[in-house]
Scaffold this active site. Structure first.
Site, short mmCIF file in Angstrom:
data_model
loop_
_atom_site.label_atom_id
_atom_site.label_comp_id
_atom_site.label_asym_id
_atom_site.label_seq_id
_atom_site.Cartn_x
_atom_site.Cartn_y
_atom_site.Cartn_z
N CYS A 93 -25.45 59.76 27.87
CA CYS A 93 -24.10 59.41 27.40
C CYS A 93 -23.78 60.26 26.17
CB CYS A 93 -24.05 57.93 27.05
SG CYS A 93 -22.42 57.39 26.47
N HIS B 208 -20.25 54.50 35.26
CA HIS B 208 -20.55 54.63 33.82
C HIS B 208 -19.25 54.72 33.01
CE1 HIS B 208 -23.07 56.64 30.52
NE2 HIS B 208 -21.83 56.96 30.14
N GLU B 209 -18.28 55.50 33.52
CA GLU B 209 -17.01 55.68 32.78
C GLU B 209 -16.14 54.43 32.84
OE1 GLU B 209 -17.13 58.12 30.94
OE2 GLU B 209 -18.57 59.37 31.99
N HIS C 241 -17.25 52.20 30.23
CA HIS C 241 -16.70 52.56 28.91
C HIS C 241 -15.31 51.94 28.73
CE1 HIS C 241 -19.51 55.23 26.94
NE2 HIS C 241 -19.55 56.09 27.94
O1 K1U Z 1 -19.65 59.16 29.56
C1 K1U Z 1 -20.36 60.02 29.09
O2 K1U Z 1 -20.87 59.85 28.00
C2 K1U Z 1 -20.62 61.29 29.86
C3 K1U Z 1 -21.98 61.28 30.56
C4 K1U Z 1 -21.76 60.93 32.02
C5 K1U Z 1 -22.99 60.57 32.79
C6 K1U Z 1 -23.96 61.50 33.09
C7 K1U Z 1 -25.08 61.14 33.81
C8 K1U Z 1 -25.23 59.85 34.26
C9 K1U Z 1 -24.26 58.94 33.94
C10 K1U Z 1 -23.14 59.28 33.22
C11 K1U Z 1 -22.59 62.66 30.42
O3 K1U Z 1 -22.03 63.63 30.80
S1 K1U Z 1 -24.13 62.76 29.65
C12 K1U Z 1 -24.53 64.49 29.70
C13 K1U Z 1 -25.03 64.93 31.03
O4 K1U Z 1 -25.47 64.12 31.81
C14 K1U Z 1 -24.97 66.34 31.44
C15 K1U Z 1 -24.71 67.33 30.55
C16 K1U Z 1 -24.67 68.65 30.98
C17 K1U Z 1 -24.87 68.97 32.29
C18 K1U Z 1 -25.15 67.97 33.19
C19 K1U Z 1 -25.21 66.64 32.76
ZN ZN Z 2 -21.07 57.49 28.27
#
Ligand code: K1U
Ligand code: ZN
Length: 167
Positions: free
Chosen positions: A91, A133-134, A137
């Protein structure tokens, strides 16, 4: 376009429940562009408006390999879900923490795009995980709140220590 500051857990504002978007206008479309730029530069694969301190039901996502498939969800609604699967999640509001969370394996989500056009997505894999996940939020829930209280306490201590070390 602009890169927006992302709220960091345990900021209380991450627990606000977002309100429905009632009018999709140029201000919303500018926020969509700014959130997309913020997400790509983080880098991340999703971002909810809550994370940039805007408490409206708006999410941007791009789980494509080439980062060229931006999806915009306004007022997303979970229509149905099937199965259960444990996946590792991260996250942007909880940097450096990756934990396993159990969620529905497949979901159907209805939303409006940035022009107000309704659409439905049948999602599985990373897209399904990310949408759930979103939406959490938008409902004021951070992914670590799916974990035990002991784990949550340890995560908060780790983030506090990291903050002390970088200041
Ligand atoms: O909501 C957020 O904070 C975004 C989050 C979304 C997410 C990713 C993975 C599983 C559940 C939810 C992210 O993007 S975390 C960063 C990440 O996973 C990532 C970063 C760069 C490339 C690929 C993935
Ligand atoms: Zn998140």
């Amino acid at each position: 376009m602009a890169i927006l500051p992302i709220l960091q857990y345990p900021d209380e504002r991450l627990h606000k429940v977002a309100k429905k978007v009632d009018k999709i206008d140029d201000a919303i479309r500018k926020l969509v562009r700014d959130m997309a730029e913020t997400m790509y530069s983080a880098p991340g694969v999703g971002l909810a408006a809550t994370q940039v301190d805007k408490h409206i039901r708006l999410v941007v996502l791009d789980v494509s390999d080439m980062h060229d498939d931006l999806k915009v969800f306004i007022n997303p609604e979970l229509v149905s879900s099937q199965g259960e699967k444990v996946n590792e999640e991260g996250c942007l509001s909880v940097p450096g923490i990756y934990e396993n969370v159990s969620r529905a394996e497949r979901v159907s989500v209805r939303a409006l795009d940035e022009h107000g056009k309704p659409f439905t997505v049948e999602a599985e894999g990373l897209l399904a995980v990310c949408i759930q996940h979103e939406i959490d939020h938008l409902n004021g829930r951070v992914f670590v709140e799916h974990l035990s209280h002991l784990k949550q306490t340890r995560i908060r201590a780790k983030l506090k220590k990291h903050k002390r070390e970088i200041l």
